[in-house]
Write an enzyme that holds these catalytic residues in place. Structure first.
Site, PDB file in Angstrom:
ATOM      1  N   CYS A  74       0.855  -1.185   0.000  1.00 60.27           N
ATOM      2  CA  CYS A  74       0.000   0.000   0.000  1.00 60.27           C
ATOM      3  C   CYS A  74       0.892   1.237   0.000  1.00 60.27           C
ATOM      4  CB  CYS A  74      -0.901   0.003   1.226  1.00 60.27           C
ATOM      5  SG  CYS A  74       0.015   0.102   2.793  1.00 60.27           S
ATOM      6  N   HIS A 128       3.896   1.897  11.632  1.00 60.71           N
ATOM      7  CA  HIS A 128       2.757   1.664  12.523  1.00 60.71           C
ATOM      8  C   HIS A 128       2.516   2.817  13.483  1.00 60.71           C
ATOM      9  CE1 HIS A 128       4.678  -2.295  11.551  1.00 60.71           C
ATOM     10  NE2 HIS A 128       3.459  -2.501  11.118  1.00 60.71           N
ATOM     11  N   CYS A 154       2.511   5.865   8.824  1.00 57.89           N
ATOM     12  CA  CYS A 154       1.569   6.018   7.715  1.00 57.89           C
ATOM     13  C   CYS A 154       0.671   7.214   7.978  1.00 57.89           C
ATOM     14  CB  CYS A 154       0.730   4.750   7.569  1.00 57.89           C
ATOM     15  SG  CYS A 154      -0.592   4.896   6.343  1.00 57.89           S
ATOM     16  N   GLU A 199       0.562  -0.538  16.262  1.00 54.90           N
ATOM     17  CA  GLU A 199      -0.279   0.619  15.942  1.00 54.90           C
ATOM     18  C   GLU A 199      -1.158   1.010  17.131  1.00 54.90           C
ATOM     19  OE1 GLU A 199      -4.028   1.822  13.092  1.00 54.90           O
ATOM     20  OE2 GLU A 199      -2.586   0.374  12.294  1.00 54.90           O
ATOM     21  N   THR A 237      -6.239   0.776  11.925  1.00 54.78           N
ATOM     22  CA  THR A 237      -6.481   0.906  10.479  1.00 54.78           C
ATOM     23  C   THR A 237      -6.520  -0.430   9.741  1.00 54.78           C
ATOM     24  OG1 THR A 237      -4.125   1.129   9.941  1.00 54.78           O
ATOM     25  CG2 THR A 237      -5.353   3.166  10.445  1.00 54.78           C
ATOM     26  N   CYS A 289      -8.180   1.666   6.805  1.00 53.67           N
ATOM     27  CA  CYS A 289      -7.596   2.353   5.654  1.00 53.67           C
ATOM     28  C   CYS A 289      -8.089   1.766   4.335  1.00 53.67           C
ATOM     29  CB  CYS A 289      -6.072   2.332   5.733  1.00 53.67           C
ATOM     30  SG  CYS A 289      -5.310   0.795   5.205  1.00 53.67           S
ATOM     31  N   ASN A 344      -3.158  -7.001   8.955  1.00 49.55           N
ATOM     32  CA  ASN A 344      -4.001  -6.969   7.752  1.00 49.55           C
ATOM     33  C   ASN A 344      -3.918  -8.285   6.989  1.00 49.55           C
ATOM     34  OD1 ASN A 344      -2.417  -6.457   4.958  1.00 49.55           O
ATOM     35  ND2 ASN A 344      -1.261  -5.498   6.625  1.00 49.55           N
TER      36      ASN A 344
END
Length: 335
Positions: free
Chosen positions: A32, A95, A117, A147, A186, A216, A246
């Site tokens: 990403c 993170h 990010c 995160e 996220t 996200c 993720n």
């Protein structure tokens, strides 16, 4: 003695044929914009300032990426006190980090580069805004994920309450239901998070949420792309790291939406070939921190066992990019 072709009376070698395998390749998948930016920050710092460049924690959750950056001169540390005095750059991971980390770096006069990010930074700013408005904050996320630690560390201890499940939402006790807000990690499951938010809203109708969903775009797109192929495949392979939130959510999404088997793998070398016999359809995707070359490596490994055809199933195109930190954008190009 060679086999004989009885019809023509001459020897020939029998041709061994591989079984056919149709691979559905989910898109979007893999890197990403936040991951690309984080890796670029480390590589740009190495190009500008030379090795070593220090990185606090894994820059992204992928061993191949981390090992590649190590080979280029990055040194990964758990905490800042492992970094010797000097003017070497130190990069904070994608993170995000608690406020105490850059404060400690500033106290030591370190050259800091923040690879957080921007979509994680957005969550940090939302939490700070809700806190400034006097709200108690509920964070939906996974305990001990970097995160989550970074988001909770933006505010004083006790200002943010962590929940993970609908059961947590149904049981959490709050100080004032009229002064309540939520934010989310996220990289969560979109479906699970909707259920948790709905449970909070049933209990606390006045709870404030983000202006725009915190999960996200990349997490959402990759999960939707898996849903697109899940009912058409016998097995889903998710290329990603076991500590990648993720990536693990992609495995779960595949199972929930019709895939009989769903596995997380880091490299082709991890594939258990006895359990991969007899397939006719296979789905492949990759977590947001897994490079595309690892996907290609796995496809090539299947070509040794199957006659492979690959079909890319594209849900939507992604064209998001994030700028590098100003310190790197304005620095002169390396000689």
């Amino acid at each position: 003695m060679a086999p004989v072709d009885i019809a023509h009376g001459r020897p020939h070698l029998w041709r061994m044929t591989k079984p056919p395998l149709r691979i559905l390749l989910a898109a979007p998948r893999g890197f990403c914009a936040g991951v690309v930016r984080a890796i670029d920050i480390v590589e740009r710092a190495l190009a500008l300032y030379g090795a070593p460049v220090y990185v606090r924690h894994e820059i992204v959750h992928n061993k191949f990426v981390v090992d590649d950056l190590k080979a280029k001169g990055a040194i990964f540390v758990d905490e800042l006190d492992e970094i010797p005095p000097g003017d070497r750059p130190v990069v904070f991971s994608a993170h995000g980090v608690p406020k105490s980390v850059p404060e400690a770096a500033t106290a030591r006069h370190m050259f800091q580069l923040d690879a957080t990010c921007p979509l994680v930074t957005k969550v940090h700013m939302e939490a700070q805004r809700h806190h400034a408005e006097g709200c108690e904050i509920i964070l939906i996320g996974h305990q001990n994920h970097p995160e989550v630690i970074g988001t909770m560390g933006q505010l004083p201890p006790g200002a943010v309450r962590l929940i993970e499940t609908v059961a947590d939402a149904d049981s959490i006790a709050v100080k004032d239901p009229e002064k309540l807000a939520y934010v989310t990690q996220t990289t969560l499951s979109v479906d699970d998070t909707k259920d948790v938010i709905a449970a909070l809203q049933r209990r606390f109708p006045g709870i404030k949420g983000p202006y725009k969903e915190d999960i996200c775009y990349a997490t959402t797109n990759r999960q939707e792309a898996v849903k697109e192929i899940a009912g058409r495949i016998e097995l889903l392979l998710v290329v990603g790291a076991p500590n990648s939130s993720n990536s693990k959510r992609l495995v779960e999404v595949g199972l929930r939406h019709g895939t009989p088997r769903s596995l997380l793998v880091q490299r082709a070398s991890e594939l258990d070939w006895p359990s991969l016999q007899g397939l006719s359809t296979l789905g492949i995707t990759a977590g947001a921190s897994a490079p595309e070359l690892l996907v290609n490596e796995i496809i090539d490994a299947f070509r040794a066992h199957y006659e492979v055809t690959v079909e890319t199933v594209t849900l939507r195109e992604e064209n998001v990019t994030f700028k590098l930190p100003r310190e790197l954008r304005e620095a002169p190009a390396p000689l």
